[in-house]
Every structure is written in C-alpha cells, then in structure tokens.
Design an enzyme around this catalytic site. Sequence first.
Site, PDB file in Angstrom:
ATOM      1  N   HIS A  22       0.834  -1.198   0.000  1.00  0.00           N
ATOM      2  CA  HIS A  22       0.000   0.000   0.000  1.00  0.00           C
ATOM      3  C   HIS A  22       0.874   1.256   0.000  1.00  0.00           C
ATOM      4  CE1 HIS A  22      -2.854   2.842   2.304  1.00  0.00           C
ATOM      5  NE2 HIS A  22      -3.117   2.898   1.015  1.00  0.00           N
ATOM      6  N   ASP A  30       6.676   5.858 -21.305  1.00  0.00           N
ATOM      7  CA  ASP A  30       6.618   5.799 -22.760  1.00  0.00           C
ATOM      8  C   ASP A  30       8.013   5.534 -23.329  1.00  0.00           C
ATOM      9  OD1 ASP A  30       8.001   8.327 -23.101  1.00  0.00           O
ATOM     10  OD2 ASP A  30       6.089   9.400 -22.936  1.00  0.00           O
ATOM     11  N   ASP A  64      -4.967   3.545  -4.822  1.00  0.00           N
ATOM     12  CA  ASP A  64      -5.032   4.067  -3.456  1.00  0.00           C
ATOM     13  C   ASP A  64      -6.220   5.020  -3.297  1.00  0.00           C
ATOM     14  OD1 ASP A  64      -4.528   4.981  -0.880  1.00  0.00           O
ATOM     15  OD2 ASP A  64      -2.383   5.263  -1.240  1.00  0.00           O
ATOM     16  N   MET A  74       2.765  13.252 -16.465  1.00  0.00           N
ATOM     17  CA  MET A  74       3.767  14.279 -16.719  1.00  0.00           C
ATOM     18  C   MET A  74       3.101  15.413 -17.490  1.00  0.00           C
ATOM     19  SD  MET A  74       7.347  14.203 -18.856  1.00  0.00           S
ATOM     20  CE  MET A  74       8.173  13.022 -17.803  1.00  0.00           C
ATOM     21  N   TYR A 113      10.378  13.118 -12.904  1.00  0.00           N
ATOM     22  CA  TYR A 113      11.600  12.299 -12.915  1.00  0.00           C
ATOM     23  C   TYR A 113      12.036  11.956 -11.492  1.00  0.00           C
ATOM     24  CZ  TYR A 113      12.518  13.374 -17.894  1.00  0.00           C
ATOM     25  OH  TYR A 113      12.455  13.485 -19.256  1.00  0.00           O
ATOM     26  N   ASN A 133       3.575   9.165 -19.963  1.00  0.00           N
ATOM     27  CA  ASN A 133       4.041   8.572 -18.702  1.00  0.00           C
ATOM     28  C   ASN A 133       2.973   8.732 -17.613  1.00  0.00           C
ATOM     29  OD1 ASN A 133       6.775   8.198 -19.795  1.00  0.00           O
ATOM     30  ND2 ASN A 133       6.753  10.422 -19.809  1.00  0.00           N
TER      31      ASN A 133
END
Length: 142
Positions: A22, A30, A64, A74, A113, A133
Amino acid sequence: MLKGIPPIISPDLMKVLMEMGHGDEIVLADGNFPAASHAQQLIRCDGHTIPELLEAILAFFPIDTYVEHPIQLMAVVPGDPVEPTIWKEYEQIVQHQSEYPIPFEFMERFEFYERTKKAFAVVATSEKAQYANIILKKGVIK
C-alpha cells in the site's frame, strides 16, 4: 500460463505488482522516457503500449483511495505545442475500472523524474505518444 491473467502481464510484471505494498508506486513509461536511468527496478514491456498495459494492470491493481491524487501524469512542458490525446484514453480506462472518480495530478517534467526515482518499479514500454508517462499508487484490497 495461468487462467485469467492476460498474456501482456509478464511473470516479472505480475511479481512486481504482487510485491508492491500500500502506497508503493509504479511508473508506466513511454518509449522516450529515460526508464533505465531512473528505475530502482526496471520491467521491460517492449512492443506494448501504455493503454493496453494500464487496462490489464488495473484488473488486478487496487488504486489508493487514501490520497487525493493516486495517479500522476507528466505535464506538458510550457511552450510545447503537444496536446496529449492519450490522457483522455487513460481517463476512460481508469474510470471503467474504478467505482469512483479518480482525479489525475499533473507534475512538472523534472518533478516527475524525481518521483520516478523513488517508485517501486518502472515499466518501459514502446508507447509512441508524447507525455504518456503515468504513475499509479497502489491501494488496498477491501
């Protein structure tokens, strides 16, 4: 082979999904994403797109429910003329698999990132869409 598990879910990917707890996060990256240099644990899913993986993963993976934004994307770099149409596809997949609306959070590229470096695993795909992404935070089975 096992019954009911889509063949797109490799043994390595299923193992990672099961090992996650959890609050752990997984990144679906990508084809342009620097996955190998940002991953604590790298899973290769070459030849596959993120939408097909996302759909298969969410059949098993609880999102979650204890955080405001369990899914991050992103954000487009300011000034980049790209309009990521893949985000609408993600919304449809997530809402189809979820019992309640899940708002996405958009993160600046370098913040994304840094978040990726802390993720449990990164799944490298052959997705060609830019800004495809996505980070998923694992929830609990109720």
